[in-house]
Motif scaffolding. Structure first.
Motif, mmCIF file in Angstrom:
data_model
loop_
_atom_site.group_PDB
_atom_site.id
_atom_site.type_symbol
_atom_site.label_atom_id
_atom_site.label_comp_id
_atom_site.label_asym_id
_atom_site.label_seq_id
_atom_site.Cartn_x
_atom_site.Cartn_y
_atom_site.Cartn_z
ATOM 1 N N LEU A 434 4.069 -10.485 -14.640
ATOM 2 C CA LEU A 434 4.382 -9.629 -13.289
ATOM 3 C C LEU A 434 4.299 -8.010 -13.476
ATOM 4 O O LEU A 434 3.733 -7.447 -12.466
ATOM 5 C CB LEU A 434 5.845 -10.165 -12.777
ATOM 6 N N LEU A 435 4.688 -7.661 -14.601
ATOM 7 C CA LEU A 435 4.683 -6.275 -14.756
ATOM 8 C C LEU A 435 3.059 -5.746 -14.793
ATOM 9 O O LEU A 435 2.550 -4.606 -14.170
ATOM 10 C CB LEU A 435 5.158 -5.806 -16.231
ATOM 11 N N LEU A 436 2.068 -6.436 -15.629
ATOM 12 C CA LEU A 436 0.811 -6.048 -15.330
ATOM 13 C C LEU A 436 0.198 -6.263 -14.086
ATOM 14 O O LEU A 436 -0.678 -5.473 -13.782
ATOM 15 C CB LEU A 436 0.102 -6.927 -16.523
ATOM 16 N N ILE A 437 0.564 -7.191 -13.576
ATOM 17 C CA ILE A 437 -0.067 -7.556 -11.873
ATOM 18 C C ILE A 437 0.585 -6.188 -11.100
ATOM 19 O O ILE A 437 -0.315 -5.575 -10.397
ATOM 20 C CB ILE A 437 0.280 -8.651 -11.437
ATOM 21 N N ASP A 438 1.732 -5.753 -11.433
ATOM 22 C CA ASP A 438 2.394 -4.676 -10.450
ATOM 23 C C ASP A 438 1.551 -3.334 -10.969
ATOM 24 O O ASP A 438 1.177 -2.683 -10.072
ATOM 25 C CB ASP A 438 3.704 -4.633 -10.759
ATOM 26 N N TYR A 439 1.476 -3.309 -11.995
ATOM 27 C CA TYR A 439 0.704 -1.987 -12.880
ATOM 28 C C TYR A 439 -0.868 -1.977 -12.116
ATOM 29 O O TYR A 439 -1.225 -0.811 -11.661
ATOM 30 C CB TYR A 439 0.922 -2.035 -14.148
ATOM 31 N N ALA A 440 -1.425 -2.987 -12.257
ATOM 32 C CA ALA A 440 -2.813 -3.141 -11.726
ATOM 33 C C ALA A 440 -2.912 -2.824 -10.071
ATOM 34 O O ALA A 440 -3.703 -2.032 -9.755
ATOM 35 C CB ALA A 440 -3.433 -4.338 -11.897
ATOM 36 N N LEU A 441 -1.743 -3.264 -9.562
ATOM 37 C CA LEU A 441 -1.809 -2.931 -7.670
ATOM 38 C C LEU A 441 -1.570 -1.415 -7.569
ATOM 39 O O LEU A 441 -2.135 -0.813 -6.817
ATOM 40 C CB LEU A 441 -0.777 -3.787 -7.391
ATOM 41 N N ARG A 442 -0.663 -0.936 -8.667
ATOM 42 C CA ARG A 442 -0.250 0.342 -8.248
ATOM 43 C C ARG A 442 -1.317 1.490 -8.690
ATOM 44 O O ARG A 442 -1.813 2.267 -7.953
ATOM 45 C CB ARG A 442 0.838 0.970 -9.319
#
Length: 485
Positions: A434-442
């Motif tokens: 989830l952190l990786l997905i959130d970082y990619a979206l940011r």
């Protein structure tokens, strides 16, 4: 025998000839023995004998009034044929054959080959060779103990049934929304219906529950199903953890043992099993000899350490390795009895007997003592003395069934801690994902902002990266042209 008197004439006295000849008047008899099984023969510092055979020999000595001296041979020297010889024997049999001894003060197995060169008293005890193995601890079975009470098919049926109930619940709610549009309750999705049935299976409630009677009937049915599953599971789990189930071995006799790999077998050095397999059975076509020779060649001779030097060593190998010890039943059980209770109860005696026969006192061939000794031994048997000696020296019962309480060990519940660790690992993995997905979206949203491009351009100028600078300028020019158009 009889007596004559003038008044009564001849009166006969019925005395058995062996009773008349029982007194040897101190005749010197030489014995020979081995120091292998102390319960058969124990040699005291005073020169006396004890043990099962020792007590019988001592009783014969007292009854017949003879003096006894004996020689104790080293090792397992019962007697076998000398190499490349057809009729010369070693050990106690050799001492009797060469007339260096009159009798054996230790037990000697009765065999046809030995009977050709020596004589025996009547059998004093019947022995046989048995297979002894230890129950191996199955850690896989212990780790899966909480899954064992339920068959795989039953597990599949439970989850399929709960999935079917969830689908039925969703269908009922779908029909309710379309057929009864006046009701204000929100519709139940398939995922929410599955969550309802999962909570019912786990005997847990949920923050939202079906409101209609039809949906609640399905929900209650899931709870009722889970009660039945939990009750049967708990009862079977208790019996599984408290009742010791017999371990299944890949063999149950010598013939099956000769056909498998992964298990070793052996016997005591110079044991009758070895002598019979390597000497007596040579050239024999009997089925027993063929089995003994196959086991000897394929299993026993597979490793040099399979032939042990003592029964204690053989039992130790049984407890620590995948090893089958082929030993005399009474002798092996005698040494097993001295083990700690936990180890003694792990050693199992497989059904089936091999090389069954009697043990007796060996005598010289055509010995003059045979008849009178047999007569006295029969009296010992009839008076019950022999049974008392058996109970005193040869009784080796193991009371393994006395301890019927089993305690759960760490291995029995280790699967719980393993599941906790797996759950923690999966939770951490999900958080990281989830952190990786959130970082990619940011990053994606950050690149869409106009001032971010200016910042990257200034950074490339400062770093002197001309290739990136040209690329950025070309992209900016293209965007400005499109905006003018």
């Amino acid at each position: 025998m009889g007596m004559w008197s003038s008044g009564g004439g001849l009166s006969l006295t019925l005395v058995h000839k062996y009773d008349r000849r029982k007194d040897f008047h101190g005749y010197p008899i030489v014995g020979v023995g081995v120091n292998v099984f102390q319960f058969f023969s124990t040699y005291l510092p005073s020169g006396d004998l004890t043990g099962y055979i020792g007590d019988i020999v001592s009783s014969l000595k007292r009854t017949h009034n003879f003096s006894l001296s004996y020689n104790v041979l080293e090792g397992y020297a019962y007697g076998k044929l000398v190499n490349a010889s057809e009729n010369r024997w070693t050990g106690m049999v050799g001492a009797l054959q060469s007339r260096k001894a009159d009798l054996t003060v230790s037990e000697l197995s009765i065999t046809k080959e030995r009977n050709d060169v020596i004589s025996y008293t009547q059998p004093l005890y019947i022995v046989s060779r048995k297979l002894f193995v230890a129950t191996q601890e199955d850690f896989t079975k212990q780790l899966l103990a909480y899954a064992a009470p339920m068959d795989k098919i039953l597990l599949v049926c439970v989850f399929v049934n709960m999935a079917a109930l969830a689908l039925i619940l969703y269908t009922i709610e779908w029909l309710r929304i379309r057929l009864l549009p006046m009701e204000e309750e929100p519709p139940v999705s398939l995922s929410l219906a599955s969550w309802y049935m999962m909570s019912a299976l786990l005997q847990q409630g949920c923050n939202t529950c079906p409101s209609s009677i039809a949906s609640r009937s399905i929900y209650w049915l899931g709870f009722f199903l889970s009660v039945i599953v939990y009750t049967s599971y708990s009862a079977t789990l208790v019996s599984h953890l408290t009742v010791e189930k017999p371990v299944t071995l890949p063999f149950s006799n010598l013939q099956q043992l000769s056909r498998i790999s992964g298990w070793d077998a052996g016997c005591n050095n110079n044991d009758l099993f070895q002598v019979t397999s390597t000497q007596t059975c040579q050239g024999s076509v009997s089925e027993e000899c063929r089995v003994l020779q196959r086991v000897w060649e394929r299993v026993v001779m597979r490793r040099p350490g399979n032939i042990v030097s003592s029964y204690q060593q053989g039992i130790h190998k049984v407890l620590t390795e995948k090893y089958v010890f082929i030993g005399v039943d009474v002798a092996t059980n005698y040494y097993i009895r001295d083990l700690p209770l936990k180890d003694a109860c792990r050693v199992k005696e497989l059904p089936g007997s091999y090389l069954k026969g009697g043990v007796a006192i060996g005598l010289q061939h055509h010995s003059p003592f045979r008849g009178i000794f047999d007569f006295s031994i029969q009296r010992i048997r009839e008076t019950g003395l022999m049974n008392r000696l058996v109970q005193e020296w040869l009784s080796a019962d193991r009371l393994c069934q006395m301890n019927t309480t089993n305690f759960a060990s760490l291995a029995d519940v280790a699967v719980i801690f393993m599941l906790l660790m797996v759950g923690a690992f999966l939770s951490g993995l999900c958080i990281l994902l989830l952190l990786l997905i959130d970082y990619a979206l940011r990053i994606s949203d950050y690149d869409k902002l106009p001032f971010c491009k200016d910042l990257r351009l200034e950074a490339n100028i400062e770093m002197g990266n001309m290739a990136l600078l040209k690329l950025e300028l070309s992209q900016m020019l293209e965007e400005s042209d499109r905006s003018e158009d």
